[in-house]
Design a protein around this motif. Structure first.
Motif, mmCIF file in Angstrom:
data_model
loop_
_atom_site.group_PDB
_atom_site.id
_atom_site.type_symbol
_atom_site.label_atom_id
_atom_site.label_comp_id
_atom_site.label_asym_id
_atom_site.label_seq_id
_atom_site.Cartn_x
_atom_site.Cartn_y
_atom_site.Cartn_z
ATOM 1 N N LYS A 11 0.829 -1.215 0.000
ATOM 2 C CA LYS A 11 0.000 0.000 0.000
ATOM 3 C C LYS A 11 0.864 1.266 0.000
ATOM 4 O O LYS A 11 0.489 2.276 -0.588
ATOM 5 C CB LYS A 11 -0.929 -0.029 1.211
ATOM 6 N N PHE A 12 2.022 1.206 0.650
ATOM 7 C CA PHE A 12 2.905 2.376 0.694
ATOM 8 C C PHE A 12 3.350 2.782 -0.712
ATOM 9 O O PHE A 12 3.405 3.970 -1.021
ATOM 10 C CB PHE A 12 4.127 2.112 1.577
ATOM 11 N N ALA A 13 3.658 1.805 -1.555
ATOM 12 C CA ALA A 13 4.081 2.113 -2.923
ATOM 13 C C ALA A 13 2.970 2.835 -3.676
ATOM 14 O O ALA A 13 3.223 3.794 -4.405
ATOM 15 C CB ALA A 13 4.495 0.841 -3.665
ATOM 16 N N HIS A 14 1.735 2.398 -3.474
ATOM 17 C CA HIS A 14 0.594 3.064 -4.128
ATOM 18 C C HIS A 14 0.429 4.489 -3.603
ATOM 19 O O HIS A 14 0.223 5.423 -4.378
ATOM 20 C CB HIS A 14 -0.691 2.265 -3.910
ATOM 21 N N GLU A 15 0.528 4.657 -2.291
ATOM 22 C CA GLU A 15 0.389 5.990 -1.700
ATOM 23 C C GLU A 15 1.537 6.911 -2.128
ATOM 24 O O GLU A 15 1.331 8.106 -2.360
ATOM 25 C CB GLU A 15 0.294 5.889 -0.180
ATOM 26 N N ALA A 16 2.732 6.365 -2.236
ATOM 27 C CA ALA A 16 3.871 7.160 -2.711
ATOM 28 C C ALA A 16 3.661 7.561 -4.162
ATOM 29 O O ALA A 16 3.984 8.689 -4.553
ATOM 30 C CB ALA A 16 5.169 6.361 -2.558
ATOM 31 N N PHE A 17 3.107 6.657 -4.968
ATOM 32 C CA PHE A 17 2.767 6.986 -6.353
ATOM 33 C C PHE A 17 1.762 8.136 -6.387
ATOM 34 O O PHE A 17 1.944 9.110 -7.127
ATOM 35 C CB PHE A 17 2.191 5.761 -7.076
ATOM 36 N N VAL A 147 9.406 8.979 -9.068
ATOM 37 C CA VAL A 147 8.046 9.002 -9.614
ATOM 38 C C VAL A 147 7.950 8.085 -10.837
ATOM 39 O O VAL A 147 6.960 7.369 -11.002
ATOM 40 C CB VAL A 147 7.604 10.447 -9.956
ATOM 41 N N ILE A 148 8.968 8.072 -11.672
ATOM 42 C CA ILE A 148 8.985 7.183 -12.841
ATOM 43 C C ILE A 148 8.920 5.720 -12.384
ATOM 44 O O ILE A 148 8.122 4.936 -12.910
ATOM 45 C CB ILE A 148 10.231 7.436 -13.714
ATOM 46 N N LEU A 149 9.750 5.354 -11.405
ATOM 47 C CA LEU A 149 9.743 3.978 -10.896
ATOM 48 C C LEU A 149 8.403 3.622 -10.260
ATOM 49 O O LEU A 149 7.866 2.535 -10.485
ATOM 50 C CB LEU A 149 10.887 3.775 -9.902
ATOM 51 N N LEU A 150 7.846 4.536 -9.480
ATOM 52 C CA LEU A 150 6.549 4.285 -8.850
ATOM 53 C C LEU A 150 5.430 4.192 -9.891
ATOM 54 O O LEU A 150 4.482 3.418 -9.721
ATOM 55 C CB LEU A 150 6.238 5.373 -7.823
ATOM 56 N N VAL A 153 5.656 0.711 -11.266
ATOM 57 C CA VAL A 153 5.110 -0.252 -10.299
ATOM 58 C C VAL A 153 3.582 -0.179 -10.293
ATOM 59 O O VAL A 153 2.898 -1.203 -10.307
ATOM 60 C CB VAL A 153 5.683 0.004 -8.883
ATOM 61 N N GLU A 154 3.031 1.018 -10.309
ATOM 62 C CA GLU A 154 1.574 1.186 -10.309
ATOM 63 C C GLU A 154 0.963 0.633 -11.594
ATOM 64 O O GLU A 154 -0.094 -0.003 -11.573
ATOM 65 C CB GLU A 154 1.229 2.677 -10.144
ATOM 66 N N TYR A 155 1.625 0.850 -12.703
ATOM 67 C CA TYR A 155 1.159 0.321 -13.993
ATOM 68 C C TYR A 155 1.103 -1.201 -13.943
ATOM 69 O O TYR A 155 0.103 -1.813 -14.340
ATOM 70 C CB TYR A 155 2.096 0.798 -15.104
ATOM 71 N N LYS A 156 2.174 -1.824 -13.453
ATOM 72 C CA LYS A 156 2.205 -3.287 -13.346
ATOM 73 C C LYS A 156 1.126 -3.779 -12.387
ATOM 74 O O LYS A 156 0.479 -4.793 -12.635
ATOM 75 C CB LYS A 156 3.588 -3.769 -12.890
ATOM 76 N N ARG A 157 0.910 -3.057 -11.292
ATOM 77 C CA ARG A 157 -0.099 -3.454 -10.304
ATOM 78 C C ARG A 157 -1.493 -3.435 -10.941
ATOM 79 O O ARG A 157 -2.259 -4.382 -10.805
ATOM 80 C CB ARG A 157 -0.060 -2.520 -9.098
ATOM 81 N N ILE A 158 -1.805 -2.368 -11.642
ATOM 82 C CA ILE A 158 -3.133 -2.236 -12.252
ATOM 83 C C ILE A 158 -3.287 -3.210 -13.426
ATOM 84 O O ILE A 158 -4.319 -3.867 -13.558
ATOM 85 C CB ILE A 158 -3.371 -0.790 -12.710
ATOM 86 N N LYS A 159 -2.260 -3.325 -14.231
ATOM 87 C CA LYS A 159 -2.320 -4.191 -15.401
ATOM 88 C C LYS A 159 -2.451 -5.670 -15.017
ATOM 89 O O LYS A 159 -3.172 -6.416 -15.661
ATOM 90 C CB LYS A 159 -1.069 -3.983 -16.256
ATOM 91 N N ASP A 160 -1.748 -6.051 -13.961
ATOM 92 C CA ASP A 160 -1.757 -7.451 -13.533
ATOM 93 C C ASP A 160 -2.901 -7.799 -12.585
ATOM 94 O O ASP A 160 -3.091 -8.962 -12.263
ATOM 95 C CB ASP A 160 -0.427 -7.815 -12.863
#
Length: 165
Positions: A11-17, A147-150, A153-160
């Motif tokens: 969840k932290f990665a999503h919030e950081a994104f 921000v690019i890395l996050l 990660v968010e793209y992969k999370r949503i896509k997968d």
């Protein structure tokens, strides 16, 4: 491979994104406002304005680095520099606003597009950093890389993520 799985489910990665793209939105709005203000600012008026705001500081400390920097920039500000600034800030700002709005709406095409534009902007920032060694530019570049890395990660999370019914 496990780090990606952790980041995608954390969840932290999503919030950081979310925080990172919110900062991008604020930056985009400020750049757009700056471009609009620059449209109405003549180089002579800008020079007078900066002189007005720096004269007290320079009367107390004639060697003040910040005040002297702004005064130097304003005195050497040309119409060509003004036009470049308007185009650069307006394009940069509007692209960021457009991308962030589409990221918030979770449009899949926006993630790789944002990564591409943010990477291009970051490469330009690295070039600028190599020219002037600005600590601010360095910090901004590090933030943009995060921000690019996050965003990836968010793209992969949503896509997968499995489709919800």
């Amino acid at each position: 491979m496990k780090i990606w799985d952790f980041l995608k489910t954390n969840k932290f990665a999503h919030e950081a994104f979310e925080a990172g793209v919110t900062l991008k939105l604020i930056n985009g709005v400020l750049e757009t406002v700056g471009a609009v203000l620059l449209i109405f600012a003549s180089p002579a008026n800008l020079s007078r304005l900066v002189t007005y705001f720096t004269q007290e500081e320079l009367s107390q400390d004639p060697n003040d680095l910040v005040a002297n920097y702004f005064l130097h920039v304003a005195q050497n500000f040309s119409h060509d520099a003004q036009l470049f600034g308007i185009i650069y800030l307006l394009a940069h700002g509007l692209i960021k606003i457009f991308l962030v709005v589409n990221l918030w709406e979770k449009k899949l095409w926006a993630y790789p597009t944002a990564i591409g534009f943010f990477t291009a902007f970051t490469i330009y920032q690295i070039y600028r950093f190599l020219l002037n060694h600005s600590v601010f530019m360095f910090a901004l570049t590090i933030l943009d890389i995060l921000v690019i890395l996050l965003t990836w990660v968010e793209y992969k999370r949503i896509k997968d993520a499995p489709e919800s019914a």
